[in-house]
Design a protein around this motif. Structure first.
Motif, PDB file in Angstrom:
ATOM      1  N   VAL A   1       0.593  -0.667   0.332  1.00 40.78           N
ATOM      2  CA  VAL A   1       0.101   0.090   0.454  1.00 40.78           C
ATOM      3  C   VAL A   1       1.092   1.394  -0.439  1.00 40.78           C
ATOM      4  N   GLU A   2       0.338   2.316  -1.520  1.00 39.52           N
ATOM      5  CA  GLU A   2       1.372   3.628  -0.591  1.00 39.52           C
ATOM      6  C   GLU A   2       1.229   4.361   0.536  1.00 39.52           C
ATOM      7  N   ILE A   3       1.313   4.200   1.653  1.00 42.85           N
ATOM      8  CA  ILE A   3       1.139   4.930   2.635  1.00 42.85           C
ATOM      9  C   ILE A   3       2.171   6.070   1.902  1.00 42.85           C
ATOM     10  N   PRO A   4       2.030   7.200   2.276  1.00 45.90           N
ATOM     11  CA  PRO A   4       2.140   8.551   1.992  1.00 45.90           C
ATOM     12  C   PRO A   4       3.446   8.849   3.318  1.00 45.90           C
ATOM     13  N   LEU A   5       4.444   9.874   2.194  1.00 40.77           N
ATOM     14  CA  LEU A   5       5.490   9.645   3.676  1.00 40.77           C
ATOM     15  C   LEU A   5       5.070  11.057   5.067  1.00 40.77           C
ATOM     16  N   ASP A   6       5.550  11.472   6.500  1.00 39.95           N
ATOM     17  CA  ASP A   6       5.569  12.577   7.208  1.00 39.95           C
ATOM     18  C   ASP A   6       4.275  12.641   6.715  1.00 39.95           C
ATOM     19  N   VAL A   7       2.931  11.724   7.162  1.00 38.69           N
ATOM     20  CA  VAL A   7       1.715  11.761   7.318  1.00 38.69           C
ATOM     21  C   VAL A   7       0.914  11.871   8.580  1.00 38.69           C
ATOM     22  N   GLY A   8       0.314  12.725   9.411  1.00 39.69           N
ATOM     23  CA  GLY A   8      -0.178  11.954  10.471  1.00 39.69           C
ATOM     24  C   GLY A   8      -1.598  11.578   9.778  1.00 39.69           C
ATOM     25  N   ASP A   9      -2.655  11.880  11.110  1.00 39.64           N
ATOM     26  CA  ASP A   9      -3.893  11.129  11.148  1.00 39.64           C
ATOM     27  C   ASP A   9      -4.792  12.589  10.555  1.00 39.64           C
ATOM     28  N   PHE A  10      -3.944  13.973  10.985  1.00 38.73           N
ATOM     29  CA  PHE A  10      -4.577  15.524  10.396  1.00 38.73           C
ATOM     30  C   PHE A  10      -4.599  15.296   8.908  1.00 38.73           C
ATOM     31  N   ARG A  11      -6.603  15.153   8.168  1.00 36.11           N
ATOM     32  CA  ARG A  11      -6.945  15.165   7.102  1.00 36.11           C
ATOM     33  C   ARG A  11      -7.682  15.063   7.265  1.00 36.11           C
ATOM     34  N   LEU A  12      -8.204  15.514   5.519  1.00 35.59           N
ATOM     35  CA  LEU A  12     -10.070  15.125   5.119  1.00 35.59           C
ATOM     36  C   LEU A  12     -10.674  14.006   4.549  1.00 35.59           C
ATOM     37  N   LEU A  13     -11.699  13.567   4.617  1.00 32.18           N
ATOM     38  CA  LEU A  13     -12.284  12.480   3.763  1.00 32.18           C
ATOM     39  C   LEU A  13     -13.377  12.626   3.987  1.00 32.18           C
ATOM     40  N   SER A  14     -13.325  12.180   2.477  1.00 30.38           N
ATOM     41  CA  SER A  14     -14.962  12.389   1.662  1.00 30.38           C
ATOM     42  C   SER A  14     -15.789  11.226   2.721  1.00 30.38           C
ATOM     43  N   ARG A  15     -17.138  11.450   2.502  1.00 24.66           N
ATOM     44  CA  ARG A  15     -18.083  10.196   2.990  1.00 24.66           C
ATOM     45  C   ARG A  15     -17.841   8.865   2.634  1.00 24.66           C
ATOM     46  N   ARG A  16     -17.673   8.951   1.266  1.00 20.45           N
ATOM     47  CA  ARG A  16     -17.574   7.110   0.876  1.00 20.45           C
ATOM     48  C   ARG A  16     -16.444   7.099   0.989  1.00 20.45           C
ATOM     49  N   VAL A  17     -15.143   7.469   1.848  1.00 19.33           N
ATOM     50  CA  VAL A  17     -14.059   6.973   2.368  1.00 19.33           C
ATOM     51  C   VAL A  17     -14.525   6.701   3.634  1.00 19.33           C
ATOM     52  N   VAL A  18     -15.229   7.631   4.201  1.00 20.64           N
ATOM     53  CA  VAL A  18     -15.509   7.093   6.058  1.00 20.64           C
ATOM     54  C   VAL A  18     -15.682   5.961   5.973  1.00 20.64           C
ATOM     55  N   ASP A  19     -17.102   6.095   4.763  1.00 21.92           N
ATOM     56  CA  ASP A  19     -17.990   4.448   5.306  1.00 21.92           C
ATOM     57  C   ASP A  19     -16.828   3.440   5.158  1.00 21.92           C
ATOM     58  N   VAL A  20     -15.483   3.617   4.294  1.00 26.55           N
ATOM     59  CA  VAL A  20     -14.855   2.288   3.944  1.00 26.55           C
ATOM     60  C   VAL A  20     -14.677   2.260   5.008  1.00 26.55           C
ATOM     61  N   LEU A  21     -13.937   3.065   5.804  1.00 24.12           N
ATOM     62  CA  LEU A  21     -13.130   2.606   7.033  1.00 24.12           C
ATOM     63  C   LEU A  21     -13.686   1.894   7.431  1.00 24.12           C
TER      64      LEU A  21
ATOM     65  N   ALA B   1     -16.454   0.780   8.025  1.00 27.06           N
ATOM     66  CA  ALA B   1     -16.378  -0.908   7.388  1.00 27.06           C
ATOM     67  C   ALA B   1     -15.279  -2.113   7.182  1.00 27.06           C
ATOM     68  N   MET B   2     -14.225  -1.108   7.872  1.00 26.71           N
ATOM     69  CA  MET B   2     -13.150  -2.101   8.472  1.00 26.71           C
ATOM     70  C   MET B   2     -13.037  -2.213   9.649  1.00 26.71           C
ATOM     71  N   PRO B   3     -12.781  -3.732   9.587  1.00 23.13           N
ATOM     72  CA  PRO B   3     -13.275  -4.255  11.394  1.00 23.13           C
ATOM     73  C   PRO B   3     -11.737  -4.555  12.040  1.00 23.13           C
ATOM     74  N   GLU B   4     -10.669  -4.228  11.681  1.00 23.82           N
ATOM     75  CA  GLU B   4     -10.021  -4.674  12.596  1.00 23.82           C
ATOM     76  C   GLU B   4      -9.585  -3.985  13.657  1.00 23.82           C
ATOM     77  N   HIS B   5      -9.063  -4.353  14.384  1.00 22.63           N
ATOM     78  CA  HIS B   5      -8.460  -4.359  16.068  1.00 22.63           C
ATOM     79  C   HIS B   5      -7.756  -3.457  15.634  1.00 22.63           C
ATOM     80  N   HIS B   6      -6.314  -3.890  15.100  1.00 20.60           N
ATOM     81  CA  HIS B   6      -5.156  -2.892  15.146  1.00 20.60           C
ATOM     82  C   HIS B   6      -5.077  -2.029  14.779  1.00 20.60           C
TER      83      HIS B   6
END
Ligand code: UDP
Ligand code: MG
Length: 329
Positions: A148-168, A170-175
């Motif tokens: 997965v191409e995880i961008p460098l030097d990036v934290g959790d400060f970000r904007l997510l569109s509704r459909r990306v939020v829905d994807v997240l 729906a992802m059940p992982e605990h960690h």
């Protein structure tokens, strides 16, 4: 409650020293936007919850989600994402390290058609030398190991569109390593550079132990490369063993009688092999442990109290039975 255009998710853990200040600055930054602010109190033990209760009482656009205990930063953000109702969601820290003034710029990029707009930390003032170096290297190693191409030097400060939020959601992982999960989601993504400020007040809630845990979560969540280390090491050891055995047999045949080859070589070999075996076992353990935790199927977070908030039923468009985390008061 009408549907807000934008939701801000702010995880809070013992932030009494900055909370009011961040509330004011965030509020000012979104003054022209129909936005809701969701503070997720991640089991704070200081005055944070009282401050948040007061804010919610006076400002209906301020929502508060109080978790039943400290679940950790990623889980707190996850909770906020489940409850957010905006067309886009921005995740921002409570300590003002992420400048709220950047929000309009993130929104603008989203309106241009990007689904994820992440902040790139151009500089990190006020953070320790160790934190900067380790973060720098960590992101580069992770990128090398993972598909997965995880961008460098990036934290959790970000904007997510509704459909990306829905994807997240729906992802059940605990960690959870949310920045990686957002990258995994795909769609059009772009970064916006910013200077990371020092904390406005209070202390970091991410001691070395938590940083370490997050890194292991990132690695185990996004690559199985460490599981293959065993095979590679085995190949290497086999080569050494072949050469070594030939040499030992030669010695045995040609050396003067009675020569005993050294204790040193046995000890060195044994120690190295032992260390490598434990290392590989430990890594397998990390993965197996995660399998165990995941199969328990426990909820990702537990909400003790929700203020000015509707249950997330109307926004979470996936099957809650399959995705834990939807526990409501
Ligand atoms: N945080 C949280 N739960 C935790 C630890 C931190 O909700 O268990 C919040 C914290 O209040 C802050 C954000 O997550 O808003 C980032 O934490 P911090 O600033 O301590 O981390 P750092 O910026 O030092 O990496
Ligand atoms: Mg911080």
């Amino acid at each position: 409650m009408d549907t807000p255009f934008l939701s801000l998710v702010v995880p809070v853990y013992n932030e009494e020293a900055v909370l009011l200040q961040s509330y004011r600055r965030i509020k000012k930054a979104v003054a022209d936007i129909n936005a809701e602010i969701i503070f997720v109190d991640d089991g704070s033990v200081d005055q944070s919850s009282t401050i948040l209760e007061n804010l919610a009482e006076h400002d209906p656009a301020t929502r508060v989600l109080m978790l039943s205990r400290n679940f950790g930063h990623q889980q707190a953000v996850t909770a906020g994402l489940h409850y957010a109702r905006g067309q886009a969601v921005i995740v921002i820290d409570a300590d003002l390290q992420d400048p709220p003034e950047l929000i309009p710029a993130l929104v603008q990029r989203w309106q241009e058609g990007f689904d994820v707009v992440y902040g790139i930390r151009q500089s990190r003032a006020g953070e320790s030398w160790f934190k900067r170096i380790s973060a720098r290297w960590f992101y580069r190693i992770l990128r090398g190991m993972s598909d997965v191409e995880i961008p460098l030097d990036v934290g959790d400060f970000r904007l997510l569109s509704r459909r990306v939020v829905d994807v997240l959601n729906a992802m059940p992982e605990h960690h959870r390593f949310l920045r990686g999960m957002a990258a995994w989601a795909g769609f059009k993504q772009i970064g916006v550079e910013y200077a990371r400020s020092p904390r406005a007040a209070g202390q970091s809630k991410y001691p070395l132990r938590r940083m370490w845990r997050l890194s292991i979560d990132a690695i185990t969540g996004f690559t199985v490369a460490p599981l293959r280390v065993g095979t590679r090491l085995a190949g290497l050891v086999a080569l050494v063993a072949m050469g070594g055995s030939a040499w030992l047999i030669y010695q045995k045949l040609h050396a003067p009688t009675g020569l005993v080859l050294g204790w040193t070589s046995i000890m060195v070999t044994m120690l190295w092999l032992g260390a490598m075996q434990l290392f590989v076992l430990g890594m397998i353990g990390e993965y197996v442990g995660r399998v165990v935790e995941q199969t328990r199927g426990r909820p990702l977070f537990i909400v003790a109290k929700a203020l000015n908030l509707q249950p997330p039923k109307d926004v979470v468009r996936h099957d809650l039975r399959k995705t834990p985390g939807g526990i409501r008061p």
